[in-house]
Design a protein around this motif. Structure first.
Motif, PDB file in Angstrom:
ATOM      1  N   GLU A  28      -1.482   4.505  15.728  1.00 44.20           N
ATOM      2  CA  GLU A  28      -0.285   3.723  17.212  1.00 44.20           C
ATOM      3  C   GLU A  28       0.753   2.721  16.591  1.00 44.20           C
ATOM      4  O   GLU A  28       1.843   3.111  16.222  1.00 44.20           O
ATOM      5  CB  GLU A  28      -0.585   4.280  18.445  1.00 44.20           C
ATOM      6  CG  GLU A  28      -1.353   5.105  18.811  1.00 44.20           C
ATOM      7  CD  GLU A  28      -1.650   5.121  20.431  1.00 44.20           C
ATOM      8  OE1 GLU A  28      -1.755   6.453  20.670  1.00 44.20           O
ATOM      9  OE2 GLU A  28      -1.577   4.383  20.446  1.00 44.20           O
ATOM     10  N   ALA A  29      -0.201   1.274  16.569  1.00 42.66           N
ATOM     11  CA  ALA A  29       0.945  -0.011  16.370  1.00 42.66           C
ATOM     12  C   ALA A  29       1.329   0.270  14.589  1.00 42.66           C
ATOM     13  O   ALA A  29       2.757  -0.064  14.634  1.00 42.66           O
ATOM     14  CB  ALA A  29      -0.110  -0.934  16.308  1.00 42.66           C
ATOM     15  N   ALA A  30       1.279   1.410  13.811  1.00 39.41           N
ATOM     16  CA  ALA A  30       1.393   1.591  12.984  1.00 39.41           C
ATOM     17  C   ALA A  30       2.806   2.376  12.477  1.00 39.41           C
ATOM     18  O   ALA A  30       2.987   3.485  11.597  1.00 39.41           O
ATOM     19  CB  ALA A  30       0.518   1.317  11.636  1.00 39.41           C
ATOM     20  N   VAL A  76      -3.085  11.616  12.775  1.00 38.92           N
ATOM     21  CA  VAL A  76      -3.257  11.908  11.461  1.00 38.92           C
ATOM     22  C   VAL A  76      -2.213  13.097  10.746  1.00 38.92           C
ATOM     23  O   VAL A  76      -2.292  13.558  11.386  1.00 38.92           O
ATOM     24  CB  VAL A  76      -4.572  11.951  10.515  1.00 38.92           C
ATOM     25  CG1 VAL A  76      -4.984  11.755   9.777  1.00 38.92           C
ATOM     26  CG2 VAL A  76      -5.574  10.663  10.934  1.00 38.92           C
ATOM     27  N   PRO A  77      -1.035  12.539   9.548  1.00 33.44           N
ATOM     28  CA  PRO A  77      -0.638  13.750   9.856  1.00 33.44           C
ATOM     29  C   PRO A  77      -1.638  14.464   8.738  1.00 33.44           C
ATOM     30  O   PRO A  77      -2.544  14.622   8.435  1.00 33.44           O
ATOM     31  CB  PRO A  77       0.256  12.924   8.555  1.00 33.44           C
ATOM     32  CG  PRO A  77       0.318  12.101   8.786  1.00 33.44           C
ATOM     33  CD  PRO A  77      -0.763  11.036   9.356  1.00 33.44           C
ATOM     34  N   LEU A  98       0.072  10.079   3.500  1.00 36.80           N
ATOM     35  CA  LEU A  98      -0.077   8.344   2.197  1.00 36.80           C
ATOM     36  C   LEU A  98       1.498   7.656   2.944  1.00 36.80           C
ATOM     37  O   LEU A  98       1.111   6.665   2.457  1.00 36.80           O
ATOM     38  CB  LEU A  98       1.200   9.089   0.959  1.00 36.80           C
ATOM     39  CG  LEU A  98       1.798   8.047   0.361  1.00 36.80           C
ATOM     40  CD1 LEU A  98       0.160   6.905  -0.921  1.00 36.80           C
ATOM     41  CD2 LEU A  98       2.188   8.736  -1.098  1.00 36.80           C
ATOM     42  N   LYS A  99       2.163   8.721   3.759  1.00 39.21           N
ATOM     43  CA  LYS A  99       3.584   7.475   4.535  1.00 39.21           C
ATOM     44  C   LYS A  99       2.380   7.130   5.378  1.00 39.21           C
ATOM     45  O   LYS A  99       2.614   5.005   5.658  1.00 39.21           O
ATOM     46  CB  LYS A  99       4.643   8.091   4.931  1.00 39.21           C
ATOM     47  CG  LYS A  99       5.483   8.163   5.900  1.00 39.21           C
ATOM     48  CD  LYS A  99       6.594   6.911   5.409  1.00 39.21           C
ATOM     49  CE  LYS A  99       7.448   6.088   6.664  1.00 39.21           C
ATOM     50  NZ  LYS A  99       6.799   5.414   7.599  1.00 39.21           N
ATOM     51  N   MET A 100       1.398   7.494   6.369  1.00 37.44           N
ATOM     52  CA  MET A 100       0.787   7.148   7.096  1.00 37.44           C
ATOM     53  C   MET A 100       0.006   5.299   6.874  1.00 37.44           C
ATOM     54  O   MET A 100       0.370   4.652   7.363  1.00 37.44           O
ATOM     55  CB  MET A 100      -0.060   7.912   7.917  1.00 37.44           C
ATOM     56  CG  MET A 100      -1.130   7.557   8.371  1.00 37.44           C
ATOM     57  SD  MET A 100      -2.797   8.858   8.796  1.00 37.44           S
ATOM     58  CE  MET A 100      -3.727   7.776   7.429  1.00 37.44           C
ATOM     59  N   THR A 119      -2.934   1.533  -1.035  1.00 44.36           N
ATOM     60  CA  THR A 119      -2.974   1.595   0.403  1.00 44.36           C
ATOM     61  C   THR A 119      -4.107   0.720   0.444  1.00 44.36           C
ATOM     62  O   THR A 119      -4.261  -0.064   1.686  1.00 44.36           O
ATOM     63  CB  THR A 119      -2.103   2.727   1.367  1.00 44.36           C
ATOM     64  OG1 THR A 119      -2.857   3.243   1.246  1.00 44.36           O
ATOM     65  CG2 THR A 119      -0.739   2.845   0.905  1.00 44.36           C
ATOM     66  N   PHE A 120      -4.948   0.757  -0.127  1.00 47.80           N
ATOM     67  CA  PHE A 120      -6.147   0.527   0.119  1.00 47.80           C
ATOM     68  C   PHE A 120      -6.755  -0.955   0.751  1.00 47.80           C
ATOM     69  O   PHE A 120      -5.649  -1.983   0.230  1.00 47.80           O
ATOM     70  CB  PHE A 120      -6.699   1.113  -0.043  1.00 47.80           C
ATOM     71  CG  PHE A 120      -7.778   2.820  -0.989  1.00 47.80           C
ATOM     72  CD1 PHE A 120      -6.732   3.537   0.642  1.00 47.80           C
ATOM     73  CD2 PHE A 120      -8.278   3.303  -1.981  1.00 47.80           C
ATOM     74  CE1 PHE A 120      -6.675   4.434   0.035  1.00 47.80           C
ATOM     75  CE2 PHE A 120      -8.430   4.236  -1.574  1.00 47.80           C
ATOM     76  CZ  PHE A 120      -7.948   5.144  -1.029  1.00 47.80           C
TER      77      PHE A 120
END
Lengths: 317, 443
Positions: free
Chosen positions: B174-176, B181-182, B189-191, B255-256
């Motif tokens: 939520e903070a992001a 989760v899409p 990927l956007k998430m 992104t990892f």
């Protein structure tokens, strides 16, 4: 009264085939050697022979293999992962052995001095070698953890010397040198204790004579210590090279050959292909491919380092 | 810094046994069954059995399995010796038993082992038919793993499967800027990128992690339509679909959290419970380890933890992988009827329900009637309910057998993905190398 000497009659040896056989020196040698030979055949020759045979087959776990000649070797010749494992094994062995001997010799020289608590210190330095390899491997796995490494924690969180945690095992060269360091740490005590034993056999009179001749510390090391240590150095080097070349546990427990096969040694790759992968023939071929390297390393140690003239301080012929 | 490993997970799981059992007893009768006569399998005189199975992952798994076995001995008069083998040693031990023709009568083996030893194991059609009819049919993945790929006859009986799902921290998502989760890969990927920007990255294993790395690497390739082999067992991994999947995996891996290339199976559990990552893919074990922890900080993580299915790629269907435990009876057993009776007994609801519930959702059921089990009611467990319903199988879309097993064990798929993510290979080079390696096994 008759004495026992009177009544004792020496019976002549019977001249049958059994007694003749046991009088035969060649047969007795054969008989006495048989238990040792039997053990060697059952526990060494047979497994080795079976391994060599399996390498010529396409044996899989759970199936029957057929003779395929050099098929496994042909495949491995064109397999970049195999060649990477060969390169890794040679690098691992050379760098780790040099490290172990440099530091081991240094430690042995230090311990050869008269230090307080000498016996206790000698016992303590053996600890890395005594600890089961898997336990020390798990300890290093934590030390090298990308998120929980104590080294990174100190450097980043405590001292502020780095901005981010060190990726010890996630980058190929970092991973290789991390494993080499773990192997050196583990192997130093073996080298140090063996060389210390060698140092203590060197007669002090040699050093006294050298000092009377005005030899410096370096000259004493170069012309007395080193040549006198050479025989034991050759033996320890041979063992160390064999142990390092065939190392399995450290790599398997810490990286499983990763990242992306960049730390696979020949031993770990052989296991990976043979047991989890089920390709016994191919795994055996990788294991058999280690034999020439081991023989070469052993020959080098013995013939290059154990030349008598060199040991005795004479020129090389 | 909280350090949590798999052993802690096991200990905590054992602690959950009593409560789960007590809570579920009243609901057990709700498993719907049909009135079907069991097959006539007279137990042989003097029968005794040896059963080999993998060691526990959650404590109750082993405890309830033992108590069910003791119950079988008590009711049927057949002594049973249970042997537990570590996960990595089970497969070699099964192979030895199959090769030498002696040892355990029953092996609760890994996924496609029965398809590897088809000619050495007993036909199970009678038992599988009975259980299927009584318990509303088998899920598709159970049928796939239970049958001989060639003849279609039942040769094994899957008793459970473990699946990887998205495990995430709701507050951090939520903070992001994401409420959930899409469900599609682009959104996912956007998430992931948003999580990284927020300083709370995700992490997936890229080392030789048998369970976790195989789970997500197969998922991502399958999601884009790539696969190791086609239905005819032709190696087709070097395809445009695989290349697309690898490009996606590379973008995702950027992104990892750093270090994922060296992650083995327990690393993501540790990192998640230490609050280092906000999302990963895993079985339900992370959640239960956190929920049953004595540490209030970790209990807070449990409260904030939710699960969801892995997103769906361009192929338009779920592409998660499952790890199946698959029981089989060796022909060398002198007591095949007793062995079948044992497996039947263990799958009957009086025994299976407590086991399923005790395992807290870690193992998923192969028989459809167990969908009604109360274990699947909690919202946080629900995403794990249909692992056997719609997961894909190892070596998809080829047949199960020695080749699919070896390709998995040799990390061909994982290393293809990892080499691209590490920047060591281009997607084209990695797919070509995977093709070369797979052709060796499918020769």
């Amino acid at each position: 009264m008759a004495t026992s000497a009177d009544t004792y009659v020496v019976r002549p040896a019977e001249d049958n085939w059994i007694s003749r056989l046991f009088d035969n020196k060649a047969f007795l040698i054969f008989l006495c050697m048989l238990p040792a030979a039997g053990l060697l055949i059952v526990f060494l020759t047979y497994p080795l022979g079976l391994g060599v045979w399996l390498a010529f087959t396409d044996q899989r776990i759970g199936g029957r293999g057929e003779f395929i000649g050099l098929g496994n070797y042909y495949w491995l010749w064109g397999d970049p992962i195999f060649w990477m494992s060969v390169w890794n094994t040679v690098l691992y062995t050379v760098v780790a052995t040099v490290g172990k001997f440099a530091l081991g010799l240094w430690l042995a020289l230090l311990l050869n001095h008269h230090l307080p608590f000498k016996s206790l210190l000698r016992a303590i330095i053996l600890i890395p070698w005594i600890v089961p390899t898997v336990l020390s491997a798990i300890a290093f796995w934590w030390i090298y953890d990308p998120q929980f490494s104590i080294i990174s924690y100190v450097l980043v969180d405590k001292l502020g010397l780095l901005d981010s945690y060190i990726n010890f095992l996630g980058e190929p060269w970092n991973a290789r040198f991390s494993l080499i360091f773990a192997n050196i740490w583990r192997g130093i005590p073996f080298v140090a204790i063996c060389l210390l034993a060698g140092l203590q056999t060197i007669s002090p009179s040699l050093y006294e004579a050298a000092m009377l001749d005005g030899a410096t510390a370096w000259q004493r090391f170069k012309h007395v210590t080193f040549p006198m240590l050479m025989p034991i150095l050759a033996v320890v080097l041979t063992f160390s090279v064999i142990f390092t070349f065939t190392d399995f546990q450290l790599v398997y427990a810490i990286t499983r050959g990763g990242p992306v096969n960049s730390t696979h040694l020949m031993a770990t790759l052989a296991f990976q292909r043979a047991i989890p992968g089920g390709q016994l023939g191919e795994g055996a071929a990788i294991a058999v491919a280690m034999i020439p390297f081991l023989i070469a390393a052993t020959m080098f140690s013995y013939f290059a380092l154990a030349r008598r003239k060199w040991q005795q301080g004479e020129g090389n012929d | 810094m909280h350090r949590f490993n798999r052993r802690d997970t096991i200990k905590i799981g054992a602690g959950a046994l009593a409560g789960t059992l007590l809570g579920s007893t009243a609901l057990r009768a709700e498993i719907p069954t049909a009135d079907v006569q069991p097959p006539d399998l007279p137990i042989e005189d003097g029968a005794q059995l040896t059963v080999l199975r993998p060691s526990k992952f959650v404590g109750p798994d082993e405890d309830i399995f033992r108590s069910n076995t003791a119950k079988f001995t008590e009711e049927m008069g057949v002594p049973v010796k249970l042997e537990f083998e570590s996960w990595e040693d089970l497969r070699p031990k099964t192979a030895v038993a199959a090769n030498v023709g002696s040892g355990p009568d029953i092996v609760v083996a890994w996924s496609d082992d029965p398809q590897t030893y088809v000619d050495k194991i007993v036909d199970m059609t009678d038992l599988a038919t009975y259980l299927g009819e009584k318990y509303g049919g088998w899920w598709p993945l159970a049928e796939r793993y239970g049958k001989d790929s060639e003849t279609g006859n039942w040769i094994a009986m899957p008793i459970g499967a473990s699946g990887g799902r998205v495990v995430y921290r709701k507050s951090k998502l939520e903070a992001a800027g994401h409420q959930s989760v899409p469900e599609d890969v682009d959104g996912f990927l956007k998430m992931a990128q948003d999580l990284q920007k927020a300083g709370t990255p995700m992490g997936l294993a890229l080392g030789n992690a048998v369970g976790d790395a195989n789970a997500w690497c197969n998922w991502v390739v399958w999601a884009f339509g790539g696969k190791m082999v086609d239905d005819e067992e032709n190696v087709v991994i070097n395809s445009p679909e695989t290349i697309e999947a690898l490009k996606y995996a590379k973008a995702l891996s950027e992104t990892f959290i750093p270090g994922c290339l060296s992650w083995l199976d327990s690393n993501n559990n540790k990192a998640y419970l230490a609050d280092e990552i906000s999302l990963t893919q895993n079985g339900i074990s992370i959640y239960f380890a956190a929920k049953n922890s004595d540490d209030p900080a970790i209990q807070k993580i449990a409260e904030d933890t939710f699960h969801s299915r892995m997103p769906i790629g361009p192929v338009g269907m779920p592409t998660e992988r499952a790890l199946v435990v698959n029981s089989m009876i060796f022909k060398h057993s002198p007591y095949p009827n007793a062995a079948k009776q044992y497996l039947r007994f263990m799958m009957e609801k009086e025994q299976y329900s407590p086991w399923l519930e005790g395992c807290l959702g870690y193992w998923n059921h192969p028989l459809q009637a167990y969908d009604s089990s109360p274990v699947w009611e909690p919202e946080k467990v629900k995403p794990y309910q249909h692992v056997m319903k719609d997961s894909l199988w190892d070596g998809y879309s080829g047949k199960l057998g020695a080749a699919s097993s070896a390709v998995l064990a040799d990390f061909v798929m994982v290393q293809m993905v990892a080499s691209v993510c590490a920047g060591q290979s281009t997607p084209e080079e990695a797919a070509s190398e995977a093709e070369r390696r797979a052709q060796r096994y499918y020769r």
